[in-house]
Motif scaffolding. Structure first.
Motif, PDB file in Angstrom:
ATOM      1  N   ASN A 146      19.911 -31.866   0.396  1.00  0.00           N
ATOM      2  CA  ASN A 146      20.313 -33.102  -0.292  1.00  0.00           C
ATOM      3  C   ASN A 146      19.125 -33.851  -0.881  1.00  0.00           C
ATOM      4  O   ASN A 146      19.220 -34.465  -1.937  1.00  0.00           O
ATOM      5  CB  ASN A 146      21.047 -34.047   0.674  1.00  0.00           C
ATOM      6  N   LYS A 147      18.012 -33.812  -0.178  1.00  0.00           N
ATOM      7  CA  LYS A 147      16.815 -34.484  -0.657  1.00  0.00           C
ATOM      8  C   LYS A 147      16.285 -33.750  -1.887  1.00  0.00           C
ATOM      9  O   LYS A 147      15.850 -34.350  -2.853  1.00  0.00           O
ATOM     10  CB  LYS A 147      15.765 -34.501   0.452  1.00  0.00           C
ATOM     11  N   MET A 148      16.348 -32.439  -1.784  1.00  0.00           N
ATOM     12  CA  MET A 148      15.891 -31.601  -2.888  1.00  0.00           C
ATOM     13  C   MET A 148      16.739 -31.906  -4.127  1.00  0.00           C
ATOM     14  O   MET A 148      16.230 -32.029  -5.241  1.00  0.00           O
ATOM     15  CB  MET A 148      16.047 -30.131  -2.461  1.00  0.00           C
ATOM     16  N   LYS A 149      18.036 -32.094  -3.897  1.00  0.00           N
ATOM     17  CA  LYS A 149      18.954 -32.370  -5.005  1.00  0.00           C
ATOM     18  C   LYS A 149      18.621 -33.731  -5.617  1.00  0.00           C
ATOM     19  O   LYS A 149      18.587 -33.898  -6.818  1.00  0.00           O
ATOM     20  CB  LYS A 149      20.398 -32.354  -4.497  1.00  0.00           C
ATOM     21  N   GLY A 150      18.371 -34.713  -4.721  1.00  0.00           N
ATOM     22  CA  GLY A 150      18.073 -36.062  -5.182  1.00  0.00           C
ATOM     23  C   GLY A 150      16.756 -36.130  -5.912  1.00  0.00           C
ATOM     24  O   GLY A 150      16.620 -36.787  -6.935  1.00  0.00           O
ATOM     25  N   ARG A 151      15.760 -35.448  -5.379  1.00  0.00           N
ATOM     26  CA  ARG A 151      14.413 -35.543  -5.940  1.00  0.00           C
ATOM     27  C   ARG A 151      14.191 -34.512  -7.041  1.00  0.00           C
ATOM     28  O   ARG A 151      13.385 -34.707  -7.934  1.00  0.00           O
ATOM     29  CB  ARG A 151      13.404 -35.339  -4.800  1.00  0.00           C
ATOM     30  N   GLY A 152      14.945 -33.410  -6.925  1.00  0.00           N
ATOM     31  CA  GLY A 152      14.812 -32.339  -7.910  1.00  0.00           C
ATOM     32  C   GLY A 152      13.449 -31.684  -7.888  1.00  0.00           C
ATOM     33  O   GLY A 152      13.010 -31.085  -8.863  1.00  0.00           O
TER      34      GLY A 152
END
Ligand SMILES: [Zn+2]
Ligand SMILES: [Zn+2]
Length: 258
Positions: A146-152
């Motif tokens: 989810n963090k990866m998705k948010g931060r990209g």
């Protein structure tokens, strides 16, 4: 008509220049001074303080050894009281002004242009520390999906990839996965961080970890709680050795508030 086209072209060029400035700034990202290459002026680049001996053999924390003590054998109070799960940790430099600015530009502003700057630093550091990581497989501390998705953007992976390239070591990004979303740790103590991160990692395929020497890579070492938890899981699944490498290291008294 020609005037208007000229204006439009001018506007487009200015916009383009702005984008370029963002990706490849024209001035030093720390002091705004003139740069010759990459992101830093020569003075700011020279200002990055590497962590050198004497430091703790295990966790790598710089030691103020004013008496004649064999440097290689020094183990700090923290490591003697409650040893970490990893065998050794090393950081390139103090997480203060210049290094902190580089990491922030990279992590929060996603400036990929920082990579060549990082390359220079890593080459210099590993030249000073020959043999570092030999026989190890490089693996980043994973972000939660989810963090990866948010931060990209996965800064630990990009740093790990750069480390593997400079050291000519194999890179295996998928040894661990993050199964728990954790709260931001900036204001937590070492104990709180350890509790917060507990159970956050799992191995993907135990057979890829068993018997392996793993060089875990992250951006910053603060209390070591995150890399310690990751190392614990790797060891539990049969990793023979776990070493840690981070770009920055928070050291009390070095002006490295987060
Ligand atoms: Zn500068
Ligand atoms: Zn130590």
């Amino acid at each position: 008509m020609q005037v208007r086209t000229g204006k439009i072209v001018g506007g487009v060029l200015r916009g383009f220049r702005k984008v370029l400035d963002f990706i490849f700034p024209q001035n030093c990202i720390v002091c705004d001074g003139k740069i010759q290459e990459h992101f830093l002026c020569p003075a700011c680049r020279a200002d990055i303080e590497f962590i050198r001996q004497p430091h703790c053999f295990q966790c790598g924390v710089p030691a103020d050894l004013s008496y004649a003590y064999p440097h290689e054998e020094f183990v700090c109070g923290v490591c003697r009281k409650s040893p970490y799960q990893f065998d050794q940790a090393r950081s390139l430099g103090f997480y203060d002004t210049v290094l902190r600015t580089i990491i922030h530009h990279f992590k929060y502003r996603r400036q990929m242009g920082v990579l060549p700057e990082m390359d220079l630093l890593l080459k210099k550091y590993f030249e000073e520390n020959p043999g570092f990581g030999q026989g190890f497989t490089v693996s980043p501390v994973p972000l939660h999906f989810n963090k990866m998705k948010g931060r990209g953007f996965d800064q630990a992976f990009l740093i790990a990839r750069q480390v593997a390239k400079v050291l000519k070591l194999p890179l295996e990004a998928g040894l661990l996965r993050r199964v728990k979303e954790t709260s931001p740790q900036a204001t937590m103590t070492r104990t709180e961080r350890a509790r917060n991160i507990k159970g956050a990692f799992e191995v993907n395929r135990p057979e890829l970890v068993a018997g392996k020497s793993v060089l875990l890579v992250d951006d910053v070492f603060t209390t070591g709680a995150t890399v310690n938890e990751a190392a614990k899981v790797l060891k539990k699944n049969g990793a023979s050795q776990v070493h840690v490498f981070t770009l920055g290291r928070v050291v009390v008294g070095k002006g490295s508030g987060l």
